[in-house]
Structure formats: structure tokens, C-alpha cells
Design an enzyme around this catalytic site. Sequence first.
Site, PDB file in Angstrom:
ATOM      1  N   ASN A  12       0.845  -1.199   0.000  1.00  0.00           N
ATOM      2  CA  ASN A  12       0.000   0.000   0.000  1.00  0.00           C
ATOM      3  C   ASN A  12       0.877   1.245   0.000  1.00  0.00           C
ATOM      4  OD1 ASN A  12      -1.537   2.251   0.948  1.00  0.00           O
ATOM      5  ND2 ASN A  12      -3.067   0.866   1.787  1.00  0.00           N
ATOM      6  N   GLU A  40      -1.553 -13.900   2.266  1.00  0.00           N
ATOM      7  CA  GLU A  40      -2.932 -14.195   2.650  1.00  0.00           C
ATOM      8  C   GLU A  40      -3.134 -13.884   4.124  1.00  0.00           C
ATOM      9  OE1 GLU A  40      -6.066 -17.805   1.949  1.00  0.00           O
ATOM     10  OE2 GLU A  40      -4.159 -17.856   0.901  1.00  0.00           O
ATOM     11  N   ASP A  69      -1.170  -4.265  10.932  1.00  0.00           N
ATOM     12  CA  ASP A  69      -2.539  -4.552  10.536  1.00  0.00           C
ATOM     13  C   ASP A  69      -3.380  -3.561  11.304  1.00  0.00           C
ATOM     14  OD1 ASP A  69      -4.159  -6.189   8.802  1.00  0.00           O
ATOM     15  OD2 ASP A  69      -5.188  -6.815  10.616  1.00  0.00           O
ATOM     16  N   SER A  70      -4.236  -2.897  10.583  1.00  0.00           N
ATOM     17  CA  SER A  70      -5.005  -1.848  11.234  1.00  0.00           C
ATOM     18  C   SER A  70      -6.398  -1.790  10.644  1.00  0.00           C
ATOM     19  CB  SER A  70      -4.298  -0.501  11.075  1.00  0.00           C
ATOM     20  OG  SER A  70      -3.977  -0.276   9.724  1.00  0.00           O
ATOM     21  N   GLY A 150      -8.555   5.580   3.258  1.00  0.00           N
ATOM     22  CA  GLY A 150      -9.374   4.668   4.063  1.00  0.00           C
ATOM     23  C   GLY A 150     -10.615   5.359   4.594  1.00  0.00           C
ATOM     24  N   TYR A 151     -10.836   5.216   5.895  1.00  0.00           N
ATOM     25  CA  TYR A 151     -12.050   5.750   6.526  1.00  0.00           C
ATOM     26  C   TYR A 151     -11.878   7.176   7.058  1.00  0.00           C
ATOM     27  CZ  TYR A 151     -13.648   0.914   6.288  1.00  0.00           C
ATOM     28  OH  TYR A 151     -14.019  -0.329   5.836  1.00  0.00           O
ATOM     29  N   ASP A 152     -10.733   7.809   6.769  1.00  0.00           N
ATOM     30  CA  ASP A 152     -10.468   9.156   7.301  1.00  0.00           C
ATOM     31  C   ASP A 152     -11.602  10.161   7.050  1.00  0.00           C
ATOM     32  OD1 ASP A 152      -8.069   8.311   8.343  1.00  0.00           O
ATOM     33  OD2 ASP A 152      -6.836   9.162   6.749  1.00  0.00           O
ATOM     34  N   LYS A 172      -2.767  14.588  11.544  1.00  0.00           N
ATOM     35  CA  LYS A 172      -3.195  13.194  11.593  1.00  0.00           C
ATOM     36  C   LYS A 172      -2.106  12.316  12.212  1.00  0.00           C
ATOM     37  CE  LYS A 172      -4.299   9.250   8.773  1.00  0.00           C
ATOM     38  NZ  LYS A 172      -4.433   8.657   7.459  1.00  0.00           N
TER      39      LYS A 172
END
Length: 196
Positions: A12, A40, A69-70, A150-152, A172
Site C-alpha cells: 500500500n 494471505e 494490521d489496522s 481509508g475511513y479518514d 493526523k
Amino acid sequence: MDKKRIILASGNKHKIGEIAAMLPEYEIVGYKDFADFEIEETGETFYENALIKAKTVSEKLHAAALADDSGICVDALSGAPGVYSARYAGDGDDEHNNDLLLKNMEGKTDRKAKFVCCMVYCSEKGDILSAFGEVKGEILTERHGKNGFGYDPIFYSYELNKPMGIASAEEKNSVSHRHRALVEIIEKIEEYEKKR
């Protein structure tokens, strides 16, 4: 003096850039610069997924690797999307993930949520270090701003008193779950290196 390289178990580009900005004293590179394979994520927790990623990259590249992982955990949805945050809508598209979360939150009065991050470092010898970070806030009823990813755009940060989507990168990063986990993991890595 050459910067110490850390290989991130991520493809990413947003995440690699964000971590590189937080760790200017290190050379941060994604694992796909060295080999093209998919990892995976079969874990049921952030820690399990981060561990899978760090170990896979470390073993395949015979080098130390750092993975995170978030995701976002929403109280009214029993902690969902959680570990499925990146693929919540099924296709990995940020816009679709946001649409689905907004839809699932329609009519909910409890909008409390938190971003959670687990970082796992796997040394070239296979030693494991881990750290956690989180940032609390709530889910907005519509998107605000175009910053972040993302969800920001639909997350309101209690500490910043504003949506993450209109916060600057510096703002941020100052409160982010990833930054908090990174600070802790880097301290642990430096301690580990001293003892070797």
C-alpha cells in the site's frame, strides 16, 4: 551515515509513504520492491494478521520485516469492520467501504469508534516484537474532506476536534493509531538491536 532500512510487509503506497514520513531516520521500502508475492491474511485479530505478514516477508526475503494490521472498530457494529476494514465492501475500494459503513450506521445514535493498529517486527533470526496504538472518535454521517485515505473522511477525531479527512498529514500523524504503534515498536527495535 547510511539510513537503516526497514522492509514493510505492505504494498500500500499510502501506508508506505505515511510510515516513511513518520520515520525520516530510516529508509522505508515496501516488500514488492524485492519480490512480487501476495500475503494471505487469515488471522482473526490485528496481531495475527500483522504476524503473518511480518513472518512471511522476513522468511521469503531473509531480512527483518515490519508489518502492521489496522482497521476501524465501531461500537454499534460489535467492533466491525475490524480486521476486515480494508475489504469491508468486498473489493478493497475505499469509497465502497465508506459507503457501506455509512449505510450500516444509518439510524444509530451510538457512533463511537476507534482506529486500531498492531505493529509486528520480525527480525532476520525470527524474533518477534509487537506494539499497539489506537485513536478514538466517532463515525460521521457524511464525508468531510479529501485528506488521508481509508475511513479518514468519515471519522471524527476527539483529540483533533475535527474529521480526519480535513486534518493535515502532520495533524493526523500526531494522533494516529499507526504513529502510536510505530513509536512503541521503534523503541522496542532499538532496545532489541542494542542487546544483540
